[in-house]
Design a protein around this motif. Sequence first.
Motif, PDB file in Angstrom:
ATOM      1  N   GLU A 129      36.255  38.246  36.175  1.00  0.00           N
ATOM      2  CA  GLU A 129      36.041  39.323  35.285  1.00  0.00           C
ATOM      3  C   GLU A 129      34.833  39.193  34.439  1.00  0.00           C
ATOM      4  OE1 GLU A 129      39.627  40.298  33.219  1.00  0.00           O
ATOM      5  OE2 GLU A 129      40.811  41.086  34.776  1.00  0.00           O
ATOM      6  N   VAL A 130      34.857  37.922  33.849  1.00  0.00           N
ATOM      7  CA  VAL A 130      33.427  37.621  33.048  1.00  0.00           C
ATOM      8  C   VAL A 130      32.271  37.871  33.546  1.00  0.00           C
ATOM      9  CG1 VAL A 130      32.564  35.782  31.601  1.00  0.00           C
ATOM     10  CG2 VAL A 130      35.010  36.493  31.362  1.00  0.00           C
ATOM     11  N   LYS A 131      32.171  36.956  34.779  1.00  0.00           N
ATOM     12  CA  LYS A 131      31.155  37.234  35.648  1.00  0.00           C
ATOM     13  C   LYS A 131      30.556  38.459  36.427  1.00  0.00           C
ATOM     14  CE  LYS A 131      29.997  32.793  35.670  1.00  0.00           C
ATOM     15  NZ  LYS A 131      29.190  32.397  34.643  1.00  0.00           N
ATOM     16  N   SER A 132      31.475  39.530  36.456  1.00  0.00           N
ATOM     17  CA  SER A 132      31.390  40.631  36.920  1.00  0.00           C
ATOM     18  C   SER A 132      30.593  41.482  35.840  1.00  0.00           C
ATOM     19  CB  SER A 132      32.486  41.386  37.424  1.00  0.00           C
ATOM     20  OG  SER A 132      33.454  41.646  36.518  1.00  0.00           O
TER      21      SER A 132
END
Length: 193
Positions: A188-191
């Motif tokens: 989620e953080v990477k997206s």
Amino acid sequence: MYNENKLNETARTGRIEVICGSMFSGKTEELLRRLRRAQFARQTVEIFKPAIDTRYSEEEVVSHDKNAILSTPVEHSSNVLLLSSGAEVIGIDEAQFFDMGLVDVCQNLADQGIRVIIAGLDMDFKRIPFGPMPGLCAIADDVIKVHAICVRCGNLANYSHRLVKNDKQVMLGETDEYQPLCRKCYLEVKSEK
């Protein structure tokens, strides 16, 4: 699975034990616990760490909980062999920062009847296997993967998410620079970026 209670701590049988996981998972704490037990058993213990790791102390292995044990900082894995004469137990912290020669060094020490206990990150902040850790896991007699707690959802965390912009693989840090995340939260953080 490794069971320290079944280990005859006075036996002179070489072995390699690897403690791996993400940042803030308790790797160093477990390393210190095993080394202190060996010292309590009156075994000769030598502890090494990479010279570049000066976060808490230049000459001690220190956990994030501030528990510490005196160690010898070394520049190269070959120094571990040179400085471990007479030791029954060798502890190595932050193994991911060592050169690839550490795999052969540990194999050599275990073949001499020495118990080698290694702690290190298995993956970097991009989830790429880190330094000599994959090779050490492959030759180990026992591997334990410890987990942090995801700071976003509370599940078990496998990944060390870097909070600051820096693409270098090696960047020493603490809670201001890294946080442990589970797979779902990491993705989620990477997206979001």
